[in-house]
Design an enzyme around this catalytic site. Structure first.
Site, PDB file in Angstrom:
ATOM      1  N   LYS B  81      39.683  39.448  48.691  1.00 30.08           N
ATOM      2  CA  LYS B  81      38.759  40.143  47.794  1.00 30.08           C
ATOM      3  C   LYS B  81      39.437  41.431  47.340  1.00 30.08           C
ATOM      4  O   LYS B  81      40.104  42.098  48.142  1.00 30.08           O
ATOM      5  CB  LYS B  81      37.456  40.436  48.559  1.00 30.08           C
ATOM      6  CG  LYS B  81      36.358  41.076  47.720  1.00 30.08           C
ATOM      7  CD  LYS B  81      35.069  41.252  48.528  1.00 30.08           C
ATOM      8  CE  LYS B  81      33.948  41.862  47.712  1.00 30.08           C
ATOM      9  NZ  LYS B  81      32.697  41.995  48.492  1.00 30.08           N
ATOM     10  N   SER B 156      28.369  40.214  46.444  1.00 28.98           N
ATOM     11  CA  SER B 156      29.451  40.707  45.613  1.00 28.98           C
ATOM     12  C   SER B 156      30.762  39.931  45.755  1.00 28.98           C
ATOM     13  O   SER B 156      31.636  40.051  44.902  1.00 28.98           O
ATOM     14  CB  SER B 156      29.725  42.174  45.950  1.00 28.98           C
ATOM     15  OG  SER B 156      30.249  42.299  47.258  1.00 28.98           O
ATOM     16  N   SER B 180      26.764  40.218  51.008  1.00 30.48           N
ATOM     17  CA  SER B 180      27.796  39.939  50.005  1.00 30.48           C
ATOM     18  C   SER B 180      28.828  38.870  50.375  1.00 30.48           C
ATOM     19  O   SER B 180      29.625  38.488  49.524  1.00 30.48           O
ATOM     20  CB  SER B 180      28.543  41.232  49.653  1.00 30.48           C
ATOM     21  OG  SER B 180      27.822  41.981  48.719  1.00 30.48           O
TER      22      SER B 180
END
Lengths: 95, 489
Positions: B81, B156, B180
């Site tokens: 990420k 997210s 997330s």
């Protein structure tokens, strides 16, 4: 509780955040909805409850006060928008 | 096994095939890079692809294997990420603020996985500063859900969930502040693991809300999540909240035995807010655990309904403080031609941050400001203590708590962007674990109108093994996790 435009401008200044004039009304509306939503916390009985800052209630760990980092100024400053002689440049603050 | 099918392998399968010499790490990485090139334009799951670095790392892994000294994850592909700092590769956090930022060091998660031999393929798209539940707040654009391109992959960690679901890589890292990792995993039919607060180092992971943030993984199998956690977890003196607890070999200890496991059911998790068909899928999954010997038990979390409002005070408060470091002076976006220093700060931040990040900074500033601190911030910290105490009591009676991960399957892009509260309620079932610092996991448990849904499991502090074992047991008895979106088979 609803926030008016002046409150939004005040908070934005505290946060050092430029919010364009045309965005103020929408920001006030959405912040008001968020504040209304979190207002339901008021109904929870919490008189004798100790506020929780750390999810495991762990104490802050300490370490010996010794130098552990090497000088990496150049590498770190390579991300800066403006530097000169190892210093960060900003608009003049003292006339 | 032909090189055409390499993308179908899990990490665990790829590892044993590499050990048997069925193909090389270079072939595996090349196959995935080819897929990324072909399929990512429609998904937008990557912010950066590191093809050359990946090939070089794969060659090194092949050499170690040839020499008979393979590392734990040698040659296994992973995507990080874009919230994790990577030395020499830009780290954007999904923000214009960090559009050109190149970290001078690696996050501990990145370093540990690399030191275990994992090969980074690139950096995944995400909601800006991890603030969002749909990946629509990213400066680099929304991510499409491989199951239906009109839908969100969650957020997210939406880039990570989309690329794992689309078989562009077998695994990706994520971060979870309110859901997330778990919510995007549920919305894409993948496994998402958020460990105990402090289990995995936050060093080099760009901070959103420091008392809630935790790093984890998105994979297709629970086995793979266990494998990665063993490599990632453990004490790090560079993270002041890292906890010094031993790290077991999570994958080796998976036995799938849930006989006698006490599974708690919280009635509020099945209230009116839950989509009926999603609820049916979750209840069926609970039935599977029961049929394998688990004991279902009702438990009460009396204050759980206050978890979302508590979170939306605590998280923005911490975010407003953390994001004060972006000042346009030391790194990050800087506005052109500032009139003075104040103008430099205000406009750099105003231009560098997107609408949702600004809203959170303003909310946080408000609840911390003079006159409101006691009524909001301190109050929320007290309610947080009540919620954590509810969980502590519940885990005196049960080993895990099970329910839905998200209230609905994936929603259409644009469907929830007008009302922040509607978007925030996506995390209604996941936020409690963050507030209490507990490990949580989402595992695929069915489909509703062709869209995947997830079963959410939460366990006590540092009980990741219990959590993984329960989920592994469920995967042994189900095949939802092997389903693949048609265009990505």
């Amino acid at each position: 509780m609803s926030l008016d435009k002046e409150q939004v401008r005040h908070i934005a200044m505290l946060a050092r955040l430029h919010v364009a004039d045309e965005e103020i009304a929408d920001t006030a509306d959405k912040l008001s909805r968020i504040v209304d939503f979190v207002d339901q916390l008021a109904k929870a009985p919490t008189d004798d409850v100790v506020p929780m800052a750390h999810p495991l209630n762990a104490a802050q760990r300490l370490r010996a006060d010794v130098v552990t980092e090497t000088d990496e100024r150049e590498r770190i400053q390579s991300n800066a928008p403006a530097v000169k002689d190892g210093l960060y440049l900003v608009p003049r603050v003292i006339e | 096994m032909t090189t055409r099918d390499l993308h179908t392998l899990t990490l665990t399968e790829a590892r044993s095939a590499l050990d048997r010499g069925q193909f090389s790490a270079v072939e595996l990485v090349d196959a995935l890079l080819g897929r990324i090139e072909a399929l990512n334009p429609a998904l937008n799951a990557f912010v950066t692809v590191t093809a050359e670095e990946a090939r070089a790392a794969a060659r090194a892994a092949d050499e170690r294997r040839a020499a008979g000294r393979p590392l734990l994850l040698d040659g296994l592909p992973i995507v990080h990420k874009d919230i994790f700092c990577t030395q020499g590769v830009r780290t954007t956090c999904g923000s214009r603020m960090l559009e050109d930022f190149v970290a001078p060091y690696d996050a501990t998660v990145v370093a540990r996985l690399r030191d275990a031999g994992a090969v980074m393929l690139g950096k995944s798209n995400m909601d800006e500063f991890a603030m969002g539940s749909s990946n629509e707040t990213s400066f680099f654009g929304a991510v499409a859900n491989p199951w239906n391109h009109a839908c969100s992959p969650g957020g997210s960690s939406g880039g990570s969930s989309a690329l794992v679901a689309g078989r562009l890589a077998p695994a990706a890292t994520g971060t979870d502040t309110g859901g997330s990792i778990r919510q995007p995993a549920a919305l894409t039919g993948t496994v998402g693991l958020k460990p105990t607060y402090g289990r995995v180092s936050r060093y080099g992971m760009i901070a959103f809300a420091s008392s809630l943030d935790q790093a984890g993984v998105i994979t297709r199998s629970v086995e793979d999540a266990a494998l990665l956690l063993t490599a990632m977890a453990g004490f790090d003196e560079r993270d002041s909240t890292s906890i010094d607890e031993p790290v077991p070999d999570y994958a080796a200890a998976l036995d799938g035995d849930v006989s006698g496991l006490r599974v708690g059911i919280v009635q509020q998790h099945f209230d009116a807010g839950l989509d009926a068909a999603t609820g049916d899928a979750v209840r069926a999954a609970l039935g599977v655990l029961e049929s394998r010997g688990a004991i279902l038990k009702d438990v009460d979390l009396p204050n759980i309904d206050l978890s979302v409002p508590t979170y939306y005070v605590v998280a923005p408060a911490e975010a407003s403080s953390n994001l004060s470091r972006f000042d346009g002076v030391r790194f990050g976006h800087r506005a052109a031609d500032p009139e003075d220093l104040l103008d430099l700060y205000c406009r750099s931040r105003g231009e560098g941050f997107g609408a949702e990040v600004k809203r959170r900074i303003l909310t946080g500033t408000y609840v911390l400001s003079a006159g409101y601190y006691d009524a909001y911030y301190l109050k929320a910290q007290r309610v947080r203590a009540l919620i954590a105490e509810d969980f502590r009591r519940a885990f005196g009676q049960v080993d895990v708590i099970a329910g839905p991960t998200a209230p609905t399957p994936a929603f259409e892009l644009g469907a929830k962007t007008d009302d922040p509260i509607t978007m925030y309620l996506n995390d209604i079932y996941t936020i409690g674990a963050n507030l209490a610092g507990l490990p949580g996991l989402s595992v695929p448990c069915g489909f509703v109108d062709g869209q995947p849904v997830g079963l959410h499991l939460v366990a006590g502090h540092f009980a990741e093994q219990t959590l993984l074992n329960a989920a592994h047991s469920y995967q042994q008895a189900s095949d939802w996790h092997t389903a693949c979106p048609e265009a990505y088979a």
